[in-house]
Design an enzyme around this catalytic site. Structure first.
Site, short mmCIF file in Angstrom:
data_model
loop_
_atom_site.label_atom_id
_atom_site.label_comp_id
_atom_site.label_asym_id
_atom_site.label_seq_id
_atom_site.Cartn_x
_atom_site.Cartn_y
_atom_site.Cartn_z
N LYS A 118 0.83 -1.23 0.00
CA LYS A 118 0.00 0.00 0.00
C LYS A 118 0.85 1.26 0.00
CE LYS A 118 -0.28 -0.83 4.85
NZ LYS A 118 0.28 -2.17 4.69
N GLU A 142 -4.93 -5.84 -5.16
CA GLU A 142 -6.07 -6.02 -4.26
C GLU A 142 -5.62 -6.10 -2.79
OE1 GLU A 142 -9.82 -6.69 -4.99
OE2 GLU A 142 -9.38 -5.87 -3.02
N ILE A 149 -10.32 -8.65 2.17
CA ILE A 149 -11.61 -8.17 1.63
C ILE A 149 -11.42 -7.76 0.17
CG2 ILE A 149 -13.54 -6.58 1.95
CD1 ILE A 149 -12.46 -6.01 4.77
N LYS A 218 -4.29 3.73 2.43
CA LYS A 218 -5.38 2.91 1.88
C LYS A 218 -6.52 3.79 1.36
CE LYS A 218 -4.05 -0.85 4.90
NZ LYS A 218 -4.17 -1.32 6.31
#
Lengths: 444, 444
Positions: A118, A142, A149, A218
């Site tokens: 990230k 992802e 999730i 994020k």
């Protein structure tokens, strides 16, 4: 594999797909396990075995959670990045500048990339995605947001036809663990942080988590995708949880709120705001009951209305699941010969809201010298700047002082700031203890 | 559009994509609105405008929610299905046998299909998907389960690398609305049903919803995808909510449970069970707080652990969002020339668990003639068949009767059935009032 696959015609000749892994820490070990344990499912979906061929590590001798043939390990990035038999690079080593160079090199070698990073994607996502498109490679990430999730896919594909108006996320497990414990057990921040560190939910240096930076990264990634607009890390207003006290949590509860570190991204017309702030959120909101180290992202779409995606935000196997699901995506694209075509450039120019366009409710707790006319003086400041009060609680302290807790109606950030500046100048105001954003269950 | 697009080379010549819509009811109107209102987003993603060209309706003169040019309406299916300029058929008319014929005909014409029809997919999904693959067409059906929640995509792509062990879903909004009202307001089933019908949350003939059939269809679709095994509607054990009483809900609450209609799908090794049953679910479980007409699907993956997907399960615009997102998927595939290649055949042969392999906790409420030794007799029956008791509550009724409420530990369905049969034969047992599945927050 025995043959470089660059188009679908060759697929029938493929005997296996080869992965180069950068990093073999917590997530890397999980990736090894998921690929091994779910090999049958991968073969069923992809049509051939999936093998890890080389792994870049810092120390070959180190004891690890998983057994990996030591001949596969290397400390030389080139042995992974330049291996012509490797089809896909999985990056789970962390870091930014050097890692970015590795990934650019991989793309130049026409290797597809899956990353869980990230930090990297929040800083250099657009640049890396452009490089991937340029070399007709996939670059999937992802796992970089909310671990297990599948939220990026859901935003990009599941809600492809909708216009997203609002996203709110509990996207950092460490801070959610700490706040849940503080809230449920009435313990102090320092006390719970120590426990979280002992249990492995917080790092020895927890700054990136507790100061909100991890969540901000994020939110930059989420809002870039959700609003189709290039939101940078610097665009995200950030405050962490280090100053939250037991009193704040307790008064919040009394008013029907739960304290959470909420990543908030909102769009009005084409102007957006993105922040990560300690927030008192109504107990009626689905995010209020997301506890412990779990993550959840609440998405409000103009057509779909309210949705929420809940699950583990970190951890070896959950994050590895996201990484390997991305791998499956890359491999399916390889079979169809359509790599490097799934990312879509941002649709809109970025336009950030100014402070007079950002509206919110606020919780303020402060201490005054109790005396005739003080409350009138205080409330008149709010009234002057159109900040109306929804809830007021005053109770006496020692030495003729009093504590006042207010919850405002929605007000612009600009007006609210002016109120706070003037409030600090009132001689009877001893100390502003705390200020929080307040979020009701209302949808937009 | 002006040119039939069958491969990517032609894409630059495409001026627009044409949709044929079957049905213009609640969901159909939503599809028209989403395509109109979000045209800019569609163009950005797909690269050209998306237009509805023809709409099959039952009555051209009928007043509708949306304005559609009356020259687009037709009562003749062939005018839509055989129009060579139509690329994609969107089926939102409902029905099974005739609708299936329409879709087969569309596929034969090499038109891709997007459907929201759970009845059809639960009964003929595999057959239709095989036909689509045969004609190299896409057949997408995200909207058939849980309206606006992108759960099918999440199962197939987001969790592509994981092995799903358990799915539990609140997948019927009508029954969840009714149970929420009964539970929160202490009202009776009949009373709340009438209100739900008035508000449009229940149909005039609510049988398919309240008897669990609608949920069973969705669970057949979900478990077929999640377990990669062809689960038929007949494989799903179903019981509806029509016999649930206020007492059951109240006693459940007393024990820490909430009454929900839960679709339950569980895999042990390669054997599965799928059911839709009124269930007392622990308040600690994330599904327990899914209220009103909302849907949620809880998914437990071996690697990812617990995830949950929450959102609107029905409604015009939410369902339309799922339909149009599927359309975007079809159109992206058209641009890449890879239609008809995304569906994966089931990996496993179906193996349903037998009753001695199905384990669960149970709640039983029954009435006895109170007398010496009755409780001993009753509990000894449970003990004989290895069904141990976790919670026992007895209280006196009028006429020397007593009501007993039991919650068992986990027991096989076979043993539990035998217990119930023997219990019914005990002379002192007046009536078995109710029996429910009980689900704790434990993960597997």
């Amino acid at each position: 594999m025995l043959l470089l696959v660059k188009n679908k015609e060759d697929w029938s000749k493929v005997h296996s797909l080869s992965i180069g892994l950068l990093g073999l820490g917590t997530v890397g070990s999980g990736v090894v396990k998921v690929i091994e344990n779910h090999q049958d499912k991968l073969i069923h979906q992809v049509g051939c075995p999936v093998k890890i061929k080389k792994v870049l590590v810092q120390d070959i001798e180190k004891e690890r959670e998983v057994q990996v043939d030591s001949t596969m390990l290397t400390v030389d990035p080139a042995e992974v990045l330049l291996d012509p038999e490797i089809d896909i690079i999985v990056e789970v080593m962390g870091g930014v500048e050097e890692t970015k160079k590795h990934l650019i090199q991989a793309l130049q070698q026409k290797k597809h990339v899956v990353t869980a990073n990230k930090d990297l994607m929040a800083l250099y996502g657009p640049e890396l995605l452009a490089a991937a498109a340029n070399y007709q490679c996939d670059l999937f990430y992802e796992a970089s947001v909310a671990g297990g999730i599948p939220i990026l896919r859901s935003l990009v594909e599941g809600l492809a036809s909708d216009r997203i108006a609002k996203m709110m996320g509990i996207v950092n497990g460490t801070t959610n663990f700490i706040l849940t414990k503080m809230s449920k057990e009435g313990r102090s921040y320092d006390d719970v942080l120590t426990e979280a560190q002992r249990l492995g939910f917080a790092e020895a240096n927890p700054a990136a988590d507790v100061e909100g930076l991890d969540a901000a990264r994020k939110m930059a990634i989420l809002s870039t995708l959700g609003f189709s607009m290039e939101i940078k890390l610097d665009d995200v207003k950030v405050k962490g949880i280090t100053e939250i006290t037991g009193e704040d949590i307790r008064y919040g509860k009394q008013f029907g709120y739960t304290m959470k570190l909420i990543g908030y991204a909102h769009r009005d017309q084409d102007a957006v705001e993105v922040s990560v702030l300690p927030t008192l959120i109504s107990n009626a909101h689905p995010l209020a009951s997301v506890n412990d180290e779990y993550n959840a992202i609440y998405v409000y779409g103009e057509a779909v209305g309210e949705t929420m995606f809940y699950g583990p935000g970190a951890g070896s196997l959950p994050t590895a699941t996201a990484v390997v699901s991305d791998l499956v995506g890359v491999m399916k694209n390889m079979r169809l010969g359509v790599n490097g075509k799934s990312s879509v450039n941002p649709q809109y120019q970025k336009h950030l809201k100014s402070d007079d366009e950002i509206y919110s409710k606020y919780f303020i707790r402060f201490c005054i010298h109790d005396g005739v006319g003080v409350m009138t003086k205080v409330t008149s400041i709010f009234a002057t700047y159109d900040v109306s009060l929804e809830k007021v609680l005053q109770h006496p302290l020692a030495e003729e002082k009093a504590e006042i807790i207010l919850v405002t109606h929605r007000a612009s950030r600009e007006n609210f700031r002016t109120v706070m500046t003037e409030l600090r100048e009132v001689p009877a105001v001893v100390k502003i203890e705390s200020v929080y954003r307040v979020e009701e269950g209302d949808t937009v």
